[in-house]
Design a protein around this motif. Sequence first.
Motif, PDB file in Angstrom:
ATOM      1  N   THR A 339       0.654  -1.261   0.083  1.00 59.35           N
ATOM      2  CA  THR A 339       0.103  -0.136  -0.134  1.00 59.35           C
ATOM      3  C   THR A 339       0.933   1.082  -0.037  1.00 59.35           C
ATOM      4  O   THR A 339       0.575   2.143  -0.841  1.00 59.35           O
ATOM      5  CB  THR A 339      -0.947   0.130   1.219  1.00 59.35           C
ATOM      6  OG1 THR A 339      -1.801  -1.014   1.205  1.00 59.35           O
ATOM      7  CG2 THR A 339      -1.937   1.287   1.312  1.00 59.35           C
ATOM      8  N   CYS A 340       1.908   0.988   0.691  1.00 64.65           N
ATOM      9  CA  CYS A 340       2.755   2.462   0.872  1.00 64.65           C
ATOM     10  C   CYS A 340       3.663   2.633  -0.548  1.00 64.65           C
ATOM     11  O   CYS A 340       3.751   3.906  -0.926  1.00 64.65           O
ATOM     12  CB  CYS A 340       3.920   2.308   1.851  1.00 64.65           C
ATOM     13  SG  CYS A 340       3.234   2.196   3.654  1.00 64.65           S
ATOM     14  N   LEU A 341       3.925   1.526  -1.076  1.00 64.80           N
ATOM     15  CA  LEU A 341       4.767   1.775  -2.327  1.00 64.80           C
ATOM     16  C   LEU A 341       3.635   2.291  -3.502  1.00 64.80           C
ATOM     17  O   LEU A 341       3.977   3.038  -4.398  1.00 64.80           O
ATOM     18  CB  LEU A 341       5.102   0.353  -2.857  1.00 64.80           C
ATOM     19  CG  LEU A 341       6.337  -0.336  -2.145  1.00 64.80           C
ATOM     20  CD1 LEU A 341       6.553  -1.593  -2.480  1.00 64.80           C
ATOM     21  CD2 LEU A 341       7.687   0.600  -2.079  1.00 64.80           C
ATOM     22  N   TRP A 342       2.495   1.777  -3.418  1.00 66.79           N
ATOM     23  CA  TRP A 342       1.475   2.384  -4.347  1.00 66.79           C
ATOM     24  C   TRP A 342       1.048   3.735  -4.181  1.00 66.79           C
ATOM     25  O   TRP A 342       1.053   4.654  -5.098  1.00 66.79           O
ATOM     26  CB  TRP A 342       0.163   1.756  -4.307  1.00 66.79           C
ATOM     27  CG  TRP A 342      -0.158   0.411  -5.302  1.00 66.79           C
ATOM     28  CD1 TRP A 342       0.395  -0.843  -4.902  1.00 66.79           C
ATOM     29  CD2 TRP A 342      -0.402   0.502  -6.562  1.00 66.79           C
ATOM     30  NE1 TRP A 342       0.020  -1.585  -6.252  1.00 66.79           N
ATOM     31  CE2 TRP A 342      -0.268  -0.747  -7.241  1.00 66.79           C
ATOM     32  CE3 TRP A 342      -0.434   1.807  -7.598  1.00 66.79           C
ATOM     33  CZ2 TRP A 342      -0.312  -0.962  -8.443  1.00 66.79           C
ATOM     34  CZ3 TRP A 342      -0.771   1.463  -8.754  1.00 66.79           C
ATOM     35  CH2 TRP A 342      -0.545  -0.017  -9.386  1.00 66.79           C
ATOM     36  N   LYS A 343       1.382   4.378  -2.792  1.00 65.92           N
ATOM     37  CA  LYS A 343       1.123   5.650  -2.536  1.00 65.92           C
ATOM     38  C   LYS A 343       2.397   6.331  -3.166  1.00 65.92           C
ATOM     39  O   LYS A 343       2.185   7.583  -3.427  1.00 65.92           O
ATOM     40  CB  LYS A 343       0.984   5.868  -0.988  1.00 65.92           C
ATOM     41  CG  LYS A 343      -0.452   5.460  -0.448  1.00 65.92           C
ATOM     42  CD  LYS A 343      -0.507   5.783   0.836  1.00 65.92           C
ATOM     43  CE  LYS A 343      -1.714   5.360   1.550  1.00 65.92           C
ATOM     44  NZ  LYS A 343      -2.140   5.493   2.892  1.00 65.92           N
TER      45      LYS A 343
END
Length: 403
Positions: A339-343
């Motif tokens: 999720t952090c990488l997509w952000k």
Amino acid sequence: MLSLYEASYIGFHRESILDEALQFTKPYLKSIVNQLKPPLFDLVSHALRWPVHRAVPCQEALDYVLIYEKEEGHIDCILRMGKLNFSILQKLWQEELYILTRWWIDLNLPSRLSFGRDRLIECFFWAIGSFPEPQHARARKYLTQIYAIFVYVDDTYDVHGTIDELEIFTKAFERADSSMGGELPHYMHIIVQSTLDLYDEIAQETTKEQSAHCMAGAKEAVAQLAKAYNDEAKWFNDGYVPKLDEYLLVGSISCAYPMGVTVSTCGLGEMATKQVFDWLLSMPKILHASSAACRIRDDTRTHEFEQKRGDVASTVECYMNEHGVSEQEAIDFLERKMTCLWKDMNEELLKPSTRDIPLPLVDNIINHARVLEVVYEKEAGLTFPKNVLNSVVMDLVVNPLDV
């Protein structure tokens, strides 16, 4: 509610409202989906499986056409135009796949290298998922070709080559030389020569100025990938389990995304400038995020199979070993990491430094992460394509729409 759910996937870091929106809307939509009637049932079911921001564009277009057809009061001419547009693209992809199949038959790697995986069709799906537009046929071609060859490179490092052979193999890619003074084993010579032949093909099909940038960029990206494969082979041979951050520095390259993105950029014509290749080879944040997401998604779906056959510790094992947690706790952490990488990717899309890069290239980087969500939806789609991936490819490339 569905729109709020879809919007939550476009969030940035520190946007708690969108995080809360996802935490609320996803369970709610799951709880009511079976009470809905078509086409709303189809829309919600599809969104829960593949949110639009993480969906492969060409697959999303096809799925939406089929859902729109079920709507009462749909406009026939719009539906027909949508079907015709997709059918024209499908015919173009079929012609490209025919040409690539002839190239693959002539190359004859499956017969000469029986230990490896023959995955031309699956690699072509990666190409149309990354570059669906008609004008990017050459980029699709190069991406399919380099990925199809490097499936065998991956299998060589993972399961076939000895540690001494792999050292020579790596040097051959770094030097772009298939001879290595007779040191290179014959089966490795075949793979390296196939890669060099592809370099020659790219050089012949690009202008003189573009060819210099393309060759330098492609060779450097391939050398970086070979080195990452070799680093992982050494870790496995030494029984070394790195920490997660250390592994991701190597794993975000060994997933092959940076190499694939760089080589396919050679097919973007005038957009393939020295500035673009310098940017790619510097591993910008958006490319690192897409590649790290690839590595994590791959590992969370395949680590059990790969550990049984004998492979380097994945992100799952690295986190478990580093923090002394269970497998499920490691997977839960890695899902949050995803999720952090997509952000990261969402934020990088709007940065001025990224806006100076050609849009098709930026789309390619994001689309690579989207393709992976399909390929590894439930398991190792590239290793076991018959279970999920084959049906997706059939719908996109083979099965005609009723126009």
